[in-house]
Scaffold this motif. Structure first.
Motif, PDB file in Angstrom:
ATOM      1  N   HIS A   8       1.311  -3.062  12.158  1.00  0.00           N
ATOM      2  CA  HIS A   8       0.087  -2.509  11.716  1.00  0.00           C
ATOM      3  C   HIS A   8      -1.186  -3.574  11.703  1.00  0.00           C
ATOM      4  CE1 HIS A   8      -1.795   0.384   8.106  1.00  0.00           C
ATOM      5  NE2 HIS A   8      -2.636  -0.344   9.210  1.00  0.00           N
ATOM      6  N   HIS A  40      -8.431   1.716  13.750  1.00  0.00           N
ATOM      7  CA  HIS A  40      -8.505   2.938  13.192  1.00  0.00           C
ATOM      8  C   HIS A  40      -9.210   3.865  13.946  1.00  0.00           C
ATOM      9  CE1 HIS A  40      -8.172   1.478   8.845  1.00  0.00           C
ATOM     10  NE2 HIS A  40      -8.843   0.264   9.224  1.00  0.00           N
ATOM     11  N   GLU A  66      -4.312   4.066  14.119  1.00  0.00           N
ATOM     12  CA  GLU A  66      -4.231   4.362  12.690  1.00  0.00           C
ATOM     13  C   GLU A  66      -5.138   5.733  12.542  1.00  0.00           C
ATOM     14  OE1 GLU A  66      -4.997   1.452   9.704  1.00  0.00           O
ATOM     15  OE2 GLU A  66      -4.081   2.747   8.203  1.00  0.00           O
ATOM     16  N   HIS A  77      -3.512   8.068   5.935  1.00  0.00           N
ATOM     17  CA  HIS A  77      -3.543   7.400   7.309  1.00  0.00           C
ATOM     18  C   HIS A  77      -2.133   7.652   7.960  1.00  0.00           C
ATOM     19  CE1 HIS A  77      -7.046   4.721   6.129  1.00  0.00           C
ATOM     20  NE2 HIS A  77      -7.449   5.936   6.434  1.00  0.00           N
ATOM     21  N   HIS A 197       1.048   3.096   4.792  1.00  0.00           N
ATOM     22  CA  HIS A 197       0.729   2.698   3.185  1.00  0.00           C
ATOM     23  C   HIS A 197       0.929   3.957   2.124  1.00  0.00           C
ATOM     24  CE1 HIS A 197      -3.041   3.785   4.487  1.00  0.00           C
ATOM     25  NE2 HIS A 197      -3.228   2.642   5.085  1.00  0.00           N
ATOM     26  N   GLN A 200      -1.361   4.565  -0.770  1.00  0.00           N
ATOM     27  CA  GLN A 200      -2.766   4.913  -0.965  1.00  0.00           C
ATOM     28  C   GLN A 200      -2.708   6.318  -1.098  1.00  0.00           C
ATOM     29  OE1 GLN A 200      -5.129   3.048   2.222  1.00  0.00           O
ATOM     30  NE2 GLN A 200      -4.329   1.033   1.837  1.00  0.00           N
ATOM     31  N   ASP A 255      -1.391  -4.963   7.938  1.00  0.00           N
ATOM     32  CA  ASP A 255      -2.630  -4.415   7.942  1.00  0.00           C
ATOM     33  C   ASP A 255      -3.616  -5.619   8.244  1.00  0.00           C
ATOM     34  OD1 ASP A 255      -4.265  -2.366   7.899  1.00  0.00           O
ATOM     35  OD2 ASP A 255      -3.978  -1.443   5.719  1.00  0.00           O
TER      36      ASP A 255
HETATM   37 MN    MN Z   1      -5.070   2.342   6.411  1.00  0.00          MN
END
Ligand code: MN
Ligand code: AMP
Ligand code: MN
Ligand code: MN
Length: 290
Positions: A8, A40, A66, A77, A197, A200, A255
């Motif tokens: 990631h 993203h 993502e 996500h 994740h 989140q 990330d």
């Molecule tokens: Mn994310």
């Protein structure tokens, strides 16, 4: 034999500050066995990153993305890992997402101006250009940066806290696809669809998380990102347990966004390649398991 992976990461093709060309060298220096680029809502950096990665025989490059999907709560996500970015379904997906972003930013800027903040879309474009981001993936980070550069706030965090975060006066929802359409596109591109994740999602309790995950599995979800720089050890254990009970793939990553995101480092947390079960490793790292 290298033992750790990072599935990631972001580059300047979305909101990261390291170019896709430079990412593989960093991953190789960390002696990672595999690195996935998961920008993203875009696959634009993959070709350059893949080409650069080919210089490092001990590093496996995983093409990823993502995708922000319509959340049941919090943020949803979905990572697509091991995708073929040329697949028609994925091309259509990223085109839709690019349009959704393009339609949103001027609305945010208009709200900022109504609040008396002196910024224009040109300032946002300039902020994005200054950090090397392509125009298609301009995000709130760049709007925050423009607010900072124009002296409207003292930090980008203040821009989020006062104006740009969800629930604040300049927040605008982005159009997003359903989890089901998102997962379908990733799978039709040959990718492993992984819940990124889970923390989140801002679930109230584990029973609620379990309901959400079960719903996503019904739509084709195949994995869960148990290891992530935001997760506590306790959360990691809970997600590993969920993965086991639902036969999901376990993945993990940092990330990483480059120096722009302080405190997040490539390859941290350490994710042993052994967490990837063989049936998934065959899909993620085909060259290694041939
Ligand atoms: Mn994310
Ligand atoms: P966007 O894709 O335009 O919605 O922007 C998302 C990015 O904004 C995330 O990747 C974060 O880097 C940043 N972000 C979102 N919410 C916050 C927040 N509350 N504080 C700081 N940064 C945030
Ligand atoms: Mn980001
Ligand atoms: Mn990310």
């Amino acid at each position: 034999m290298r033992r750790f992976i990072d599935l990631h990461t972001h580059s300047s093709a979305s909101d990261g500050s390291v170019s896709p060309e430079d990412l593989p060298a960093l991953a190789d220096r960390k002696r990672l066995a595999a690195v996935a680029l998961t920008d993203h809502d875009t696959t634009d950096g993959l070709a350059a990153a893949r080409a650069a990665a080919s210089q490092y025989p001990d590093l496996c490059f995983v093409a990823g993305v993502e995708v922000s999907a319509r959340p049941p709560s919090g943020t949803l996500h979905i990572l697509g890992l091991g995708i073929d970015e040329a697949s028609a379904a994925l091309v259509k997906l990223v085109e839709y997402l690019r349009g959704a972003r393009t339609r949103r930013n001027p609305k945010i800027v208009a709200l900022c101006r109504q609040l008396g903040l002196k910024i224009s879309m040109d300032d946002v474009l300039a902020a994005a250009a200054a950090c090397g981001s392509p125009q298609e993936v301009i995000s709130r980070v760049h709007i925050a940066d423009a607010l900072l550069r124009n002296g409207c706030v003292r930090s980008t965090q203040e821009a989020f806290d006062k104006y740009l975060a969800r629930g604040k006066p300049a927040y605008v929802e982005r159009e997003r696809l359903s989890p089901s359409d998102t997962i379908a596109a990733i799978r039709s591109a040959g990718g492993l669809a992984v819940l990124a994740h889970p923390v989140q999602l801002e679930y109230d309790n584990l029973a609620q998380l379990e309901r959400i995950v079960r719903g996503l599995i019904d739509h084709g979800l195949e994995g869960i990102e148990a290891y992530h720089s935001n997760h506590t050890d306790r959360q990691v254990r809970q997600y590993l347990d969920l993965a086991k009970r639902f036969s999901l793939a376990v993945t993990g990553g940092s990330d990483f966004h480059g120096p722009v995101k302080a405190g997040v480092f490539l390859g941290i947390p350490r994710v042993p390649i052994s967490v990837i079960e063989e049936r998934f490793a065959e899909r993620l790292f085909p060259a290694q398991t041939e």
